[in-house]
Design a protein around this motif. Structure first.
Motif: not given
Length: 420
Positions: A126-128, A130-132, A134-135
């Protein structure tokens, strides 16, 4: 706080041999390269068609495995020493997580297992997303908060660093969880408040109010965790921690979690109350500390009602699956509350709420006492003018200007020397 950080600072988390249970497994990143539909019976040759009761969960699952259509997924390992290696995994039709071609997944590695069974899918990558997310959060904070938003993000990053490099390793090394939590929470609070709100008397009052409330939460939590005989070992995660590190005081770890969890809401309450009292003083510098306290506490009552409700709902939302299980079992309210799983959440909620309620009068009183001492200085007081009505015939030159400026200057006095 500085002494505590120096004395308790760990040398990193202690090393241990992985158990292969839960989170304590070797994991790698992987990609689902191919998914085909196959008959469940063809890939489960040892399974037999169930002849028992299919109304149960086990019977229904066995029926689907025997007669349903399964998925045969080919997964490629993307990281680690076996990068490029592929393996297959069968996905049953009743599994909650279904695999799709091209999906990024996390796989567990067990070196002691047979070669064909060393890898298995444990989760989705789920990194993508979750990163989006957070941004988006960071952009929203900066756009609305501007410089203070940037400082808030910096403080948030420092808080995570302190948790990751001080609080968690220190507890794993055997330090008292309560002492570590108090020192870590104090460091996080001081850095976050002064970084976001500046080095001022207003921020210092919020810091004092937060510290006093944290002490109260620590005392109440310690008393009631001991009185209610809460062990802090209530689920698989805490059981695994206790198995790996038997020396860790699990009840102390529970209390440490209560203190750190309450800190974020306490910051909000104390800063808001302090700001309210300061603004009341700005509006009426002549108001004494009693008047400031009475006005501030009226604002605080509304804050108490909303914050306590928020805290209770937050804990209830986190424990919602557990509450559903008790509802399915048709357990009585008393029986549910008496179980350690729920009693732990009740103690956590009520102790934190008591600290929040107490922070309002404590912080308001401190803010009123400090800001009430900030009286307009004599140099900023309005100059004496003759009794002659300003602007009347025969009035001294400049009397009208002085008469007009005097009250305005008195109303605007803020206890600071004005630049000449």
């Amino acid at each position: 706080m500085v002494v505590g950080l120096v004395v308790l600072w760990p040398n990193g988390a202690p090393a241990h041999e992985r158990t292969g249970v839960g989170f304590d497994r070797q994991t790698q990143q992987a990609t689902v390269t191919k998914v085909v539909s196959v008959s469940c019976a063809s890939v489960n040759a040892s399974s037999e068609t169930p002849t028992g009761d299919t109304s149960t969960a086990e019977g229904s699952s066995a029926q689907q495995q025997a007669n349903g259509t399964c998925k045969k997924a080919t997964i490629r390992v993307d990281t680690g020493k076996d990068k490029g290696r592929t393996f297959t995994e069968i996905v049953q039709p009743d599994q909650s997580r279904q695999l799709d071609q091209g999906e990024k997944v996390v796989v567990a590695y067990e070196p002691s297992a047979p070669k064909d069974l060393q890898y298995s899918v444990t989760d989705v990558n789920r990194r993508v997303p979750m990163t989006v997310l957070a941004l988006i959060f960071a952009v929203a904070v900066v756009v609305v908060g501007r410089l203070r938003g940037v400082m808030a993000l910096v403080a948030l990053a420092i808080s995570f660093l302190l948790l990751n490099f001080f609080v968690l390793p220190a507890i794993l090394q055997g330090s008292n969880p309560l002492v570590v939590a108090v020192v870590g929470a104090s460091a996080i609070m001081l850095i976050a408040l002064y970084l976001c709100h500046g080095l001022s008397a207003r921020t210092s009052v919020a810091v004092l109010g937060t510290l006093i409330s944290l002490v109260l939460i620590g005392i109440l939590g310690s008393v009631f965790i001991d009185w209610a005989a809460l062990t802090g070992n209530t689920d698989d995660s805490t059981g695994l921690i206790h198995g790996l590190y038997p020396a860790i005081d699990m009840s102390g770890l529970l209390l440490a979690g209560i203190i750190i969890g309450s800190l974020g809401v306490l910051d909000d309450v104390t800063v808001t109350q302090t700001s309210a009292v300061w603004e009341l003083h700005e509006a009426n510098p002549s108001m004494g500390w009693r008047g400031l306290y009475r006005a501030g506490i009226r604002i605080g009552r509304d804050h108490i009602a909303s914050v306590v409700n928020t805290l209770v709902l937050a804990y209830a939302g986190a424990a919602l699956p557990l509450l559903l299980l008790f509802s399915i079992a048709q357990s009585s309210v008393g029986g549910v509350a008496n179980s350690e799983l729920v009693a732990e959440e009740i103690v956590r909620t009520l102790v934190g709420s008591i600290g929040l309620v107490a922070s309002v009068p404590v912080t308001t009183a401190l803010a009123a006492l400090v800001v009430a001492a900030d009286r307009p200085s004599r140099e900023t007081a309005p100059a004496a003018v003759p009794e002659t009505t300003p602007g009347a015939p025969g009035a001294p030159a400049g009397a009208a200007a002085a008469g007009a400026a005097g009250p305005a200057q008195a109303r605007g006095g803020r206890g600071r020397r004005r630049k000449r």
